[in-house]
Enzyme design. Structure first.
Site, PDB file in Angstrom:
ATOM      1  N   ASP A  72       0.845  -1.186   0.000  1.00  0.00           N
ATOM      2  CA  ASP A  72       0.000   0.000   0.000  1.00  0.00           C
ATOM      3  C   ASP A  72       0.888   1.246   0.000  1.00  0.00           C
ATOM      4  O   ASP A  72       1.881   1.304   0.723  1.00  0.00           O
ATOM      5  CB  ASP A  72      -0.863  -0.024   1.265  1.00  0.00           C
ATOM      6  N   GLU A 109       1.895  -0.278  -5.034  1.00  0.00           N
ATOM      7  CA  GLU A 109       0.980   0.816  -5.364  1.00  0.00           C
ATOM      8  C   GLU A 109       1.900   2.035  -5.449  1.00  0.00           C
ATOM      9  O   GLU A 109       2.317   2.571  -4.423  1.00  0.00           O
ATOM     10  CB  GLU A 109      -0.070   1.004  -4.258  1.00  0.00           C
TER      11      GLU A 109
END
Ligand SMILES: *[C@@H]1O[C@H](CO)[C@@H](O)[C@H](O)[C@H]1NC(C)=O
Ligand SMILES: *[C@@H]1O[C@H](CO)[C@@H](O)[C@H](O)[C@H]1NC(C)=O
Ligand SMILES: *[C@@H]1O[C@H](CO)[C@@H](O)[C@H](O)[C@H]1NC(C)=O
Ligand SMILES: *[C@@H]1O[C@H](CO)[C@@H](O)[C@H](O)[C@H]1NC(C)=O
Ligand SMILES: *[C@@H]1O[C@H](CO)[C@@H](O)[C@H](O)[C@H]1NC(C)=O
Length: 409
Positions: A72, A109
């Protein structure tokens, strides 16, 4: 006195631990840097913190048999102790080279809440894959009918060579997606222009990223059959595009039956129908929406030309297009060639609000075209895996629709 010493030592060690484990503002060491959106940021490229991260990852793989990781806001892993971006972040390199982790899927990401946007540039040692945020934004804009998106659609379905064709990187290093756990579900992307985050209790202030959604005429729930039909076509158009694109496709669980979060685009923390899987809806839509989505996945699996190990080049695809510069044109047709057996695949995407009469090129020798997909047709004709023979050399493609033809003997 002794007690005071102890407290002092404790405070000192807390302070120095903070300095090691978290990024601090170099101008004010009591101020934590906030690139994570949560108030603090782990100081991942410090040698001690890096070992903690690597040990944890290896533990997950060795003990729990985790297949891989998607990190993330992974751009925070590319920052140094004072938050500035590093060209060759040690942690990213170690993960790429580690003997245990090198067997896993490693996906970034490639952005963070501090504006470090690294799509196509994430440090990778030819090993890391990336969420392709440009794929998401460009596809959303083309399918909703924004002008001037035809050229980028061609680039995105070809594997985004503009982003990933460097060194030993391959199309599969780009993870294509329309929808992720953050933001709208697929159903909400075609049902809402605006976020409706009332249930979060944050006064609608929460939620970040992109907003390329279109409600198809009515905001939110409706019983208008024309609006519902258009939304259904749009969801299928997105899915067709995702399944025929070179690269690694990613879908959000629930989109296969059309899950709605009622317009909430930041749905963390709701243990309600907003996030709970709706088994009843899956059952209701098993022979319609769900069937289309699963047959389209099977079609991709059965056609290796849709998941090549190299970016599409001139010989692999014919673009039936001679005015790339026409910004008003929202129609793109192309044929992906099968050099082995002539099982070419023809695709056309019409994002106009009117029908387009496409001229279908001749099928390869000894072959003829079969219609597999027309997103304008009702289930079960929307997808016919065996194909329905095409008659004539023209095809009228309905507004906001796409078709897929396959050449067969
Ligand atoms: C340093 O940061 C702390 C914590 O945010 C704050 O309370 C303090 O006022 C800051 N000091 C200066 C000199 O800005
Ligand atoms: C951290 O930054 C985010 C924006 O990225 C902001 O919403 C949040 O309030 C910040 N947290 C703190 C504790 O400052
Ligand atoms: C949620 O929607 C709003 C527009 O209403 C947009 O500004 C915001 O970026 C969206 N957030 C996400 C995560 O998609
Ligand atoms: C979506 O984003 C664009 C560009 O950032 C902005 O101009 C537009 O007003 C936004 N629309 C909504 C509904 O938030
Ligand atoms: C749609 O129809 C159902 C059944 O008649 C009704 O319960 C529901 O309120 C209607 N929804 C909207 C948005 O009109």
């Amino acid at each position: 006195m002794k007690q005071m010493m102890l407290i002092l030592m404790l405070l000192l060690s807390v302070a120095s631990t903070t300095r090691v484990y978290y990024m601090l503002d170099p101008k004010n060491n009591s101020q934590l840097l906030n690139f994570s959106g949560c108030g603090n940021t782990l100081n991942c490229n410090h040698p001690v913190v890096m070992e903690l991260v690597l040990d944890s990852l290896r533990h997950w793989v060795k003990e729990y048999h985790i297949d891989g990781f998607r990190f993330d806001l992974a751009s925070v892993l590319c920052r140094g102790p004072d938050g500035s971006p590093l060209d060759a972040p040690p942690l990213i390199r170690e993960i790429a080279k580690d003997s245990v982790l090198s067997r896993c899927k490693i996906i970034a990401e490639p952005w963070d809440c501090g504006g470090l946007y690294l799509v196509g540039r994430f440090p990778n040692w030819d090993r890391w894959a990336e969420w392709n945020g440009k794929y998401r934004d460009d596809l959303r804009r083309f399918i909703k009918g924004d002008p001037g998106m035809k050229g980028v659609l061609a680039t995105r379905v070809s594997g985004s060579a503009d982003l990933y064709q460097v060194n030993q990187r391959k199309p599969h290093h780009g993870v294509n997606f329309i929808i992720a756990h953050d933001g709208f579900t697929l159903c909400d992307l075609v049902s809402y222009n605006l976020k409706h985050n009332d249930a979060n209790g944050e006064g609608g202030r929460d939620g970040c990223n992109d907003n390329f959604s279109w409600n198809c005429g009515v905001e939110g729930e409706t019983n208008d059959s024309n609006v519902l039909a258009l939304r259904s076509r749009q969801m299928k158009n997105f899915h067709v595009a995702l399944m025929i694109s070179q690269g690694t496709p990613m879908m959000l669980m629930g989109d296969e039956y059309g899950h709605t979060r009622y317009g909430n685009n930041n749905s963390y923390g709701h243990d309600t129908c907003i996030n709970n899987f709706q088994w009843g809806q899956l059952a209701e839509r098993r022979y319609g929406h769900f069937r289309f989505f699963s047959e389209m996945i099977k079609f991709r699996q059965n056609h290796p030309i849709l998941k090549r190990d190299r970016f599409l080049s001139k010989n692999d695809v014919t673009w039936h297009e001679d005015c790339w510069d026409n910004l008003e044109s929202k129609f793109l047709a192309f044929t992906i060639h099968d050099h082995n057996s002539g099982g070419d695949i023809y695709l056309a995407f019409n994002a106009h609000d009117y029908s387009v009469d496409a001229v279908i090129p001749p099928a390869p020798q000894q072959k003829h075209w079969n219609r597999v997909v027309d997103t304008n047709l009702e289930s079960p004709n929307d997808i016919a895996p065996e194909g329905v023979p095409l008659t004539g050399s023209g095809y009228r493609i309905a507004p906001f629709s796409s078709i897929l033809l396959k050449a067969s003997p």
